[in-house]
Design an enzyme around this catalytic site. Structure first.
Site, mmCIF file in Angstrom:
data_model
loop_
_atom_site.group_PDB
_atom_site.id
_atom_site.type_symbol
_atom_site.label_atom_id
_atom_site.label_comp_id
_atom_site.label_asym_id
_atom_site.label_seq_id
_atom_site.Cartn_x
_atom_site.Cartn_y
_atom_site.Cartn_z
ATOM 1 C CD GLU A 229 -2.665 -1.081 2.612
ATOM 2 O OE1 GLU A 229 -2.319 -0.312 3.527
ATOM 3 O OE2 GLU A 229 -3.564 -1.917 2.717
ATOM 4 C CE LYS B 239 5.309 5.096 6.936
ATOM 5 N NZ LYS B 239 5.043 6.419 7.461
ATOM 6 C CG ASP C 242 3.567 12.562 5.106
ATOM 7 O OD1 ASP C 242 3.579 12.214 6.302
ATOM 8 O OD2 ASP C 242 4.339 13.402 4.629
ATOM 9 C CE1 TYR D 190 -3.027 2.477 9.030
ATOM 10 C CE2 TYR D 190 -3.105 4.180 7.329
ATOM 11 C CZ TYR D 190 -2.814 3.795 8.625
ATOM 12 O OH TYR D 190 -2.322 4.707 9.507
ATOM 13 C CE LYS E 179 9.209 7.427 6.176
ATOM 14 N NZ LYS E 179 9.819 7.850 7.219
ATOM 15 C CB CYS F 89 10.288 46.684 11.949
ATOM 16 S SG CYS F 89 10.191 46.441 10.168
ATOM 17 C CB CYS G 211 10.643 50.834 9.465
ATOM 18 S SG CYS G 211 9.373 50.036 10.455
ATOM 19 C CB CYS H 175 6.437 45.827 11.259
ATOM 20 S SG CYS H 175 6.758 47.604 11.089
ATOM 21 C CB CYS I 127 7.208 49.589 7.381
ATOM 22 S SG CYS I 127 8.245 48.132 7.408
HETATM 23 S S1 IVH Z 1 -0.250 -0.042 8.530
HETATM 24 C C1 IVH Z 1 1.785 -0.905 12.988
HETATM 25 N N1 IVH Z 1 -0.598 1.174 6.288
HETATM 26 O O1 IVH Z 1 2.568 4.964 9.028
HETATM 27 C C2 IVH Z 1 1.235 0.122 12.147
HETATM 28 N N2 IVH Z 1 0.280 2.432 8.108
HETATM 29 O O2 IVH Z 1 5.139 4.640 10.435
HETATM 30 C C3 IVH Z 1 0.701 -0.497 10.900
HETATM 31 N N3 IVH Z 1 0.691 4.798 7.583
HETATM 32 O O3 IVH Z 1 1.362 4.830 12.308
HETATM 33 C C4 IVH Z 1 0.133 0.552 10.093
HETATM 34 N N4 IVH Z 1 0.003 4.701 5.505
HETATM 35 O O4 IVH Z 1 0.093 6.232 10.618
HETATM 36 C C5 IVH Z 1 -0.189 1.288 7.568
HETATM 37 N N5 IVH Z 1 -1.004 2.122 4.218
HETATM 38 C C6 IVH Z 1 -0.586 2.247 5.480
HETATM 39 C C7 IVH Z 1 -0.130 3.467 6.018
HETATM 40 C C8 IVH Z 1 0.308 3.516 7.340
HETATM 41 C C9 IVH Z 1 0.484 5.476 6.464
HETATM 42 C C10 IVH Z 1 1.256 5.373 8.816
HETATM 43 C C11 IVH Z 1 0.526 5.005 10.076
HETATM 44 C C12 IVH Z 1 1.543 4.409 10.987
HETATM 45 C C13 IVH Z 1 2.811 4.945 10.413
HETATM 46 C C14 IVH Z 1 3.939 4.052 10.775
#
Ligand code: IVH
Length: 670
Positions: free
Chosen positions: A114, A116, A118, A226, A313, A407, A410, A425, A431
């Site tokens: 999946e 990740k 943010d 998720y 990452k 500032c 000025c 300011c 200014c």
């Molecule tokens: S599974 C044990 N799936 O990443 C946690 N986490 O660094 C298993 N996150 O706290 C989480 N996308 O907030 C999972 N597709 C995804 C995710 C995901 C973002 C975040 C989540 C977790 C953090 C861990």
């Protein structure tokens, strides 16, 4: 309306609203206009006010928020919310796969990949299908109860879409602000003279901690789920879970993929490295998870993270460099923005010399000191950001950064309002960057659109003592300009033609161009629609200002402060004398008459001779304005059959004229 009818109407409305909500948010295929949707919601809210016993916990009325939470209750997570181990290279991913293979012995296993997301991790509990609790991750053991805020997120169902809901489930996912929403929010903030927010993730986290859930509702957050924990049903795989979650109406990102081997996992990470940048949400990697639940139990967790999952990452392009100094920039509203000057370093193909520090809080958050070594990263923004300080190489002698008290341009003493992150300011008229900033705002495309002029020209004109406010532009002569550096006959004429052309622009553009704090484009349009003339706005007192549609306390205060300054009034008078537009012009091509000008209407119920939309169009055609909720600012309610009783009551209590469609027609013919 009797109780029984009220109840059945509420249930019918709830089901209709849920249906349209799903079409909009899950299927992106709405059947009705936003306005009609809002009307349905309002009708429901009004009925619930009258019959609170039928205000059900899964009512879509909760989406608009309104709950004010003083402080959030702490809740304990039944299952701790762990974090994930990180990997940064294909090699590290292969090592992870080897550990898995070892842990599982002979059995075959597969992965699910999946993205990740943010954002901010949350846990949501549904009991008998009903959303009963939502909490932040907190420290993993205890989090904050943010149920009211989470209920405003439109793609999170308040009730699961199933006839036979499980007794209890907990789902986990990530709340985020879509990039498009974030950009729009920042545009609005800049337009209003506020400071831009740093990034979608921080904004999401700040938004979820807000105490007024109606503000959260307006921020348009979104969510992906998720994880599923379910008590009374065995599920065998993650894929199965995702299907179940989807079938209940929970939002699953369609970007996941089943991978039979680590090679397929690697292919997924390669495939999404670029593709993810086109999505409307931020992602910082891939989460690789074992698909089979039985395997997950076998592998178990460490105290911090599961052994059956890992994050891969993507390399955020980052670099390490040294802070040389901090400059403090002054914006057109006087807001001070600290900028880090860095020892030049190569990052993602360009040499970076500066990074934004936003405000004093950010400097504090980073714990930044003079001469520190810092890590910088490139996000979506043009200027990179400092992610953290390299504490290990901090020079012993380093001193904390001291935010200036005066500032830098000025020397006026800076002010910082209680609870605000930003220093200002207050020397508006003396200014230089504020003066030039206001000029730049005045000529920009959305304002007076003087495209023959740029910031360089403004600077030149200012430094030659030719302009210090917008009114001075209209006094410029060709003799004055042609003597400036780089100006010739042709460019001089262009400049003057551009300035003259701006006199034709409508009042709302002029009002916006003045750069009054909190008066963005939309607010300027509203003010012009309601008051019609600059004198009416100048003369309006606080009560009159806030009685205009969509004008609240903050804007009213700011207008009063602006017009109470003699110097501003002088500029306006000179601009008027120069021929700029200071009253609204009826749009002859569209409107038949302007008899309803300045009048505000709510349309409610079912009509004999018009559809609701026709009636609304008719009001606009005659110069009137249609709004959706009853307030003291309203002039008329046009009521048809089945107008909501509480709406009627509210209108009567506020002494607002309630007229029928025949009376409305008469109104337009006078
Ligand atoms: S599974 C044990 N799936 O990443 C946690 N986490 O660094 C298993 N996150 O706290 C989480 N996308 O907030 C999972 N597709 C995804 C995710 C995901 C973002 C975040 C989540 C977790 C953090 C861990």
């Amino acid at each position: 309306m009797d109780k029984e009818t009220a109840k059945s109407t509420i249930l019918q409305l709830t089901s209709d609203i849920n249906y349209h909500n799903e079409l909009y948010y899950q299927k992106s295929n709405p059947e009705i206009s936003d306005f009609d949707f809002d009307m349905m919601l309002e009708k429901l809210i009004a009925l619930e006010e009258k019959f609170p016993e039928f205000r059900f916990p899964d009512s879509p009325s909760q989406r608009v928020g309104g709950t004010i939470t003083k402080s959030f209750n702490t809740v304990r997570h039944q299952i701790p919310m762990l974090s994930l181990g990180n990997t940064y290279s294909p090699q590290e991913l292969s090592d992870f796969d080897k550990r898995i293979a070892k842990g599982l012995g002979e059995s075959t296993y597969s992965y699910v990949c999946e993205l990740k997301f943010d954002g901010v991790a949350i846990s949501i509990i549904y009991e008998n299908g009903l959303l009963v609790q939502a909490a932040t991750r907190g420290d993993g053991q205890y989090g904050d109860d943010i149920t009211a805020n989470i209920k405003t997120i439109r793609n999170i169902p308040l009730r699961l879409k199933t006839e036979q809901p499980p007794a209890k489930i907990e789902v986990r996912g990530e709340v985020f602000m879509p990039i498009s929403v974030f950009k729009k929010l920042n545009e609005e903030r800049l337009e209003q003279g506020s400071v831009a927010l740093a990034n979608p993730r921080n904004t999401t986290s700040g938004t979820l901690k807000m105490q007024d859930s109606s503000v959260v509702a307006a921020r348009k957050l979104s969510c992906f789920i998720y994880t599923l924990y379910i008590d009374d049903q065995e599920t065998n795989t993650h894929l199965e879970n995702n299907k179940l979650l989807s079938s209940w109406g929970l939002p699953i990102s369609p970007t996941y993929q089943h991978c039979a081997s680590i090679n397929e996992v690697l292919a997924y990470t390669t495939e999404w490295e670029q593709k993810r940048l086109k999505l409307d949400f931020d992602t910082d990697g891939v989460v690789v998870k074992i698909n089979e639940m039985a395997h997950r139990s076998l592998l178990g967790n460490t105290s911090k993270s599961p052994r059956w999952a890992i994050a891969y990452k993507y390399k955020a392009e980052h670099a390490r460099t040294q802070l040389e100094s901090i400059s403090y920039q002054v914006g057109r509203t006087g807001a001070i923005t600290p900028v880090a000057n860095l020892k030049p370093v190569l990052l993602a193909g360009t040499t970076v010399k500066r990074a934004s520090l936003h405000n004093a809080n950010e400097i504090e958050r980073l714990n930044l000191r003079e001469d520190d070594y810092v890590f910088i990263e490139k996000g979506g923004e043009i200027i990179p950001k400092i992610t953290r300080v390299d504490l290990q190489s901090r020079p012993k002698s380093s001193k904390p950064v001291e935010f200036p008290t005066t500032c830098p341009e000025c020397s006026t003493k800076l002010i910082r309002a209680e609870g605000e992150a930003v220093h200002y300011c207050p020397n508006e008229n003396g200014c230089p960057p504020q003066i030039m900033g206001r000029m730049a705002h005045f000529i920009q495309r959305n304002a007076m659109d003087i495209d023959s002029m740029g910031e360089q020209t403004i600077k030149l004109l200012y430094e030659n003592n030719l302009v210090k406010n917008p009114a001075d532009l209209y006094d410029l002569t060709s003799n004055q300009i042609i003597n400036l550096d780089n100006f010739k006959e042709r460019s001089t004429e262009n400049l003057l033609v551009g300035i003259a052309a701006s006199k034709e622009l409508p009042f709302e553009r002029v009002l916006y161009a003045l750069g009054i704090r909190f008066v963005g484009r939309t607010v300027a349009e509203r003010l012009v629609a309601h008051f019609g003339h600059i004198d009416a706005i100048i003369q309006a007192d606080y009560e009159e200002l806030i009685s205009a549609p969509e004008i609240g306390d903050k804007i009213a205060q700011s207008l009063i402060a602006y017009f109470s300054q003699e110097s501003n009034i002088k500029i306006i008078n000179r601009l008027r004398a120069a021929g700029l537009q200071f009253e609204s012009q009826p749009d002859e091509s569209e409107s038949t008459t302007q008899v309803l000008k300045g009048k505000t209407f709510v349309v409610s119920g079912v009509f004999k001779n018009f559809s609701r939309d026709e009636l609304k169009a008719n009001i606009k055609l005659h110069g009137g304005k249609v709004v959706s909720s009853i307030s003291a600012k309203l002039d008329y309610v046009v009521a048809g059959d089945n107008m909501g009783p509480s709406k009627k009551e509210k209108a009567m209590a506020l002494n607002i004229s309630i007229i029928n469609e025949d009376e409305f027609v008469k109104l337009t013919q006078t």
